[in-house]
Design an enzyme around this catalytic site. Structure first.
Site, PDB file in Angstrom:
ATOM      1  N   CYS A  26      -7.837  -3.766  -6.292  1.00  0.00           N
ATOM      2  CA  CYS A  26      -8.260  -3.852  -4.895  1.00  0.00           C
ATOM      3  C   CYS A  26      -9.756  -4.198  -4.806  1.00  0.00           C
ATOM      4  O   CYS A  26     -10.613  -3.320  -4.964  1.00  0.00           O
ATOM      5  CB  CYS A  26      -7.971  -2.528  -4.179  1.00  0.00           C
ATOM      6  SG  CYS A  26      -8.495  -2.522  -2.455  1.00  0.00           S
ATOM      7  N   CYS A  66     -11.662  -2.475  -2.012  1.00  0.00           N
ATOM      8  CA  CYS A  66     -11.947  -1.058  -2.283  1.00  0.00           C
ATOM      9  C   CYS A  66     -13.043  -0.896  -3.337  1.00  0.00           C
ATOM     10  O   CYS A  66     -13.900  -0.031  -3.217  1.00  0.00           O
ATOM     11  CB  CYS A  66     -10.696  -0.347  -2.803  1.00  0.00           C
ATOM     12  SG  CYS A  66      -9.201  -0.718  -1.900  1.00  0.00           S
ATOM     13  N   ASP A  67     -13.010  -1.698  -4.386  1.00  0.00           N
ATOM     14  CA  ASP A  67     -13.824  -1.409  -5.567  1.00  0.00           C
ATOM     15  C   ASP A  67     -14.903  -2.441  -5.890  1.00  0.00           C
ATOM     16  O   ASP A  67     -15.703  -2.218  -6.799  1.00  0.00           O
ATOM     17  CB  ASP A  67     -12.906  -1.231  -6.786  1.00  0.00           C
ATOM     18  CG  ASP A  67     -11.949  -0.064  -6.595  1.00  0.00           C
ATOM     19  OD1 ASP A  67     -12.362   0.927  -5.969  1.00  0.00           O
ATOM     20  OD2 ASP A  67     -10.807  -0.131  -7.057  1.00  0.00           O
TER      21      ASP A  67
HETATM   22  C1  FAD Z   1      -6.273   1.936  -7.192  1.00  0.00           C
HETATM   23  C2  FAD Z   1      -6.343   1.826  -5.689  1.00  0.00           C
HETATM   24  C3  FAD Z   1      -7.528   2.099  -5.050  1.00  0.00           C
HETATM   25  C4  FAD Z   1      -7.595   2.006  -3.659  1.00  0.00           C
HETATM   26  N1  FAD Z   1      -8.782   2.306  -3.067  1.00  0.00           N
HETATM   27  C5  FAD Z   1      -8.874   2.250  -1.708  1.00  0.00           C
HETATM   28  C6  FAD Z   1     -10.084   2.572  -1.052  1.00  0.00           C
HETATM   29  O1  FAD Z   1     -11.104   2.873  -1.693  1.00  0.00           O
HETATM   30  N2  FAD Z   1     -10.097   2.510   0.301  1.00  0.00           N
HETATM   31  C7  FAD Z   1      -9.003   2.147   1.046  1.00  0.00           C
HETATM   32  O2  FAD Z   1      -9.076   2.138   2.269  1.00  0.00           O
HETATM   33  N3  FAD Z   1      -7.850   1.833   0.428  1.00  0.00           N
HETATM   34  C8  FAD Z   1      -7.755   1.873  -0.915  1.00  0.00           C
HETATM   35  N4  FAD Z   1      -6.587   1.525  -1.530  1.00  0.00           N
HETATM   36  C9  FAD Z   1      -5.465   1.068  -0.692  1.00  0.00           C
HETATM   37  C10 FAD Z   1      -4.778   2.280  -0.041  1.00  0.00           C
HETATM   38  O3  FAD Z   1      -4.516   3.232  -1.030  1.00  0.00           O
HETATM   39  C11 FAD Z   1      -3.497   1.858   0.643  1.00  0.00           C
HETATM   40  O4  FAD Z   1      -3.766   0.839   1.573  1.00  0.00           O
HETATM   41  C12 FAD Z   1      -2.861   3.032   1.369  1.00  0.00           C
HETATM   42  O5  FAD Z   1      -2.630   4.096   0.484  1.00  0.00           O
HETATM   43  C13 FAD Z   1      -1.537   2.637   2.026  1.00  0.00           C
HETATM   44  O6  FAD Z   1      -0.998   3.772   2.626  1.00  0.00           O
HETATM   45  P1  FAD Z   1       0.549   3.930   2.918  1.00  0.00           P
HETATM   46  O7  FAD Z   1       0.718   5.277   3.493  1.00  0.00           O
HETATM   47  O8  FAD Z   1       1.035   2.764   3.692  1.00  0.00           O
HETATM   48  O9  FAD Z   1       1.287   3.818   1.507  1.00  0.00           O
HETATM   49  P2  FAD Z   1       1.074   4.545   0.118  1.00  0.00           P
HETATM   50  O10 FAD Z   1      -0.251   5.139  -0.029  1.00  0.00           O
HETATM   51  O11 FAD Z   1       1.527   3.534  -0.874  1.00  0.00           O
HETATM   52  O12 FAD Z   1       2.128   5.745   0.180  1.00  0.00           O
HETATM   53  C14 FAD Z   1       3.493   5.491   0.137  1.00  0.00           C
HETATM   54  C15 FAD Z   1       4.235   6.799   0.041  1.00  0.00           C
HETATM   55  O13 FAD Z   1       5.635   6.537   0.142  1.00  0.00           O
HETATM   56  C16 FAD Z   1       6.319   7.275  -0.842  1.00  0.00           C
HETATM   57  N5  FAD Z   1       7.600   6.620  -1.124  1.00  0.00           N
HETATM   58  C17 FAD Z   1       7.857   5.396  -1.661  1.00  0.00           C
HETATM   59  N6  FAD Z   1       9.190   5.205  -1.764  1.00  0.00           N
HETATM   60  C18 FAD Z   1       9.766   6.335  -1.277  1.00  0.00           C
HETATM   61  C19 FAD Z   1      11.111   6.760  -1.105  1.00  0.00           C
HETATM   62  N7  FAD Z   1      12.155   5.992  -1.463  1.00  0.00           N
HETATM   63  N8  FAD Z   1      11.342   7.988  -0.598  1.00  0.00           N
HETATM   64  C20 FAD Z   1      10.311   8.799  -0.215  1.00  0.00           C
HETATM   65  N9  FAD Z   1       9.032   8.431  -0.330  1.00  0.00           N
HETATM   66  C21 FAD Z   1       8.763   7.226  -0.861  1.00  0.00           C
HETATM   67  C22 FAD Z   1       5.366   7.341  -2.008  1.00  0.00           C
HETATM   68  O14 FAD Z   1       5.701   8.442  -2.834  1.00  0.00           O
HETATM   69  C23 FAD Z   1       4.047   7.559  -1.263  1.00  0.00           C
HETATM   70  O15 FAD Z   1       3.901   8.907  -0.950  1.00  0.00           O
HETATM   71  C24 FAD Z   1      -6.474   1.613  -2.911  1.00  0.00           C
HETATM   72  C25 FAD Z   1      -5.272   1.339  -3.557  1.00  0.00           C
HETATM   73  C26 FAD Z   1      -5.193   1.439  -4.928  1.00  0.00           C
HETATM   74  C27 FAD Z   1      -3.885   1.159  -5.630  1.00  0.00           C
END
Ligand code: FAD
Length: 394
Positions: free
Chosen positions: A205, A208-209
């Site tokens: 990302c 992010c980084d």
């Molecule tokens: C290494 C890294 C660093 C990052 N750093 C930043 C940062 O500094 N700042 C920033 O703003 N963003 C950052 N991001 C991006 C950010 O993490 C994501 O945009 C954000 O987490 C998305 O949120 P979300 O809730 O949509 O999904 P996610 O965070 O992906 O959460 C998805 C959830 O769904 C669950 N899930 C999946 N399938 C199922 C299922 N079948 N049944 C039940 N649960 C399920 C998973 O267990 C998880 O809990 C980073 C991402 C990564 C990978």
């Protein structure tokens, strides 16, 4: 989510240590081994309990009943799938609207931020916050208002009628409405050295980084628009960005390729595959292979951004909800789907922004949409009731 369970290494406890200056990710390495040691969490928040819901004895059909005080609720006005920023924000809003939500949190409870260290762009934390600490705070806030959270993956759903039905570990959950917030996972190269050095110079990302790579020489791997965009973005910080692509032609749009090609800080290497990321404690270089001649060489680099795509975690819902060509769920009219009462939030549909704050905002929108839809349903039900039904409902 495909990432292994991860833990942050215990830090020095010196929260005031200068973050960006001390190396990639503020010098705070993440240990991506399978070690399940304790995650250092801020004292103010309760660590996330990853234990799964206790499961009762299997019935004759193999299903398991969790009804009963010991096992928690299995029916709710809103069932939220996923516990990243989108799912837990939806839970906070739904719980505060008295919808008594259930969150089926997934085996990667907390979502993508659980595998990162410094989050410096989430508003409200001027000194930054560790990803796991931020997610523990989200969870504590959702639980404070009565959200019931179960750390299980949903394996199957039936959205043919209401209440909607969802199954996880043989337990059936029912929701008058559902919010899907299952996120997306970055696709990685699959190298051992990549897993070992994630958070130590390897990232997926740039938004992010990128900031952590000021005045460093780094590389981006990938051949699509995302890789081209990330390489261009990273020239704001890095002294030089090597763009590595295993083929001789980019998949990305012509304008993005031209922009990268004309950027004096970007050096394009076609027919180049990454064989290994070199370094023990952090990224020091890359071992590369020419995909035509097979010749190998080493390149110095202090960071590697993997930009070969993301995979939305939407499989379970594909029989019911529309997906685009990459598998992202489609939304209509803000957060709604083609099935009335099923809403979507976060990275599972948003491949444009992919940020914690946008996912959280989306979770808020989905919860408000679900709440308004439930209210409209209740009003419609009340007006269509027969006098006998109306008396029974009182
Ligand atoms: C290494 C890294 C660093 C990052 N750093 C930043 C940062 O500094 N700042 C920033 O703003 N963003 C950052 N991001 C991006 C950010 O993490 C994501 O945009 C954000 O987490 C998305 O949120 P979300 O809730 O949509 O999904 P996610 O965070 O992906 O959460 C998805 C959830 O769904 C669950 N899930 C999946 N399938 C199922 C299922 N079948 N049944 C039940 N649960 C399920 C998973 O267990 C998880 O809990 C980073 C991402 C990564 C990978």
């Amino acid at each position: 989510m495909t990432d292994e369970p991860t833990t942050t290494q215990p830090t020095s406890g010196d929260d005031d240590a200068a973050p960006a200056a001390s190396g990639p990710f503020g010098g705070l390495p993440i240990d991506f081994s399978a070690d399940t040691g304790a995650v250092p969490l801020a004292a103010a928040v309760t660590p996330i309990a990853f234990a799964a819901e206790p499961i009762g004895p299997a019935g004759v059909d193999g299903s398991v009943s969790l009804n009963g005080a010991d096992h928690g609720r299995t029916k709710a006005k809103v069932v939220i799938v996923g516990s990243g920023p989108a799912g837990l924000t939806a839970a906070i809003y739904a719980a505060r609207a008295d919808l008594d939500p259930i969150v089926l949190a997934g085996s990667a409870a907390g979502g993508q931020l659980m595998i990162t260290s410094d989050v410096e762009n989430y508003p409200g934390f001027p000194d930054g916050i560790q990803g796991p600490d931020l997610m523990a705070a989200f969870r504590a806030q959702a639980e404070r208002f009565g959200t019931h959270i179960v750390d299980v993956d949903v394996e199957r759903v039936d959205f043919s009628e209401r209440p909607f039905r969802l199954w996880a570990r043989g337990v059936e959950y029912r929701g008058d409405s559902v919010i899907v917030a299952t996120g997306a996972s970055a696709i990685w190269l699959g190298l051992e050295s990549e897993t070992r050095l994630r958070g130590r110079g390897v990232s997926a990302c740039a938004t992010c980084d990128g900031f952590f790579f000021r005045d460093k020489e780094i590389a981006v791997v990938g051949g699509g628009d995302t890789a081209l965009e990330e390489a261009t973005f990273l020239t704001r910080f890095a002294t030089r960005v090597h763009l590595l692509h295993r083929r001789d032609e980019f998949r990305g749009s012509k304008i993005m390729v031209e922009r990268a090609a004309h950027n004096p800080k970007i050096e394009i290497h076609v027919n180049t595959a990454v064989e290994e990321i070199v370094g023990d404690a952090h990224v020091e270089g890359l071992r590369l292979r020419d995909t035509v001649t097979g010749e190998e060489r080493t390149m110095p680099a202090e960071g590697l951004f993997v930009a070969i795509g993301h995979k939305p975690d939407s499989e379970v819902f594909r029989d019911w909800l529309e997906v685009d060509e990459k598998g992202y769920l489609k939304v209509h009219d803000h957060t709604a789907t083609r099935i009335e009462g099923v809403f979507v939030a976060g990275d599972v549909h948003d491949h444009r922004y992919r940020q914690a704050v946008t996912a959280a905002g989306d979770g808020c929108r989905a919860a408000i949409d679900a709440e308004r839809w439930l209210e409209a349903q209740a009003e419609a039900d009340a007006t269509t009731r027969t006098p006998t039904e109306a008396r029974a409902a009182v």
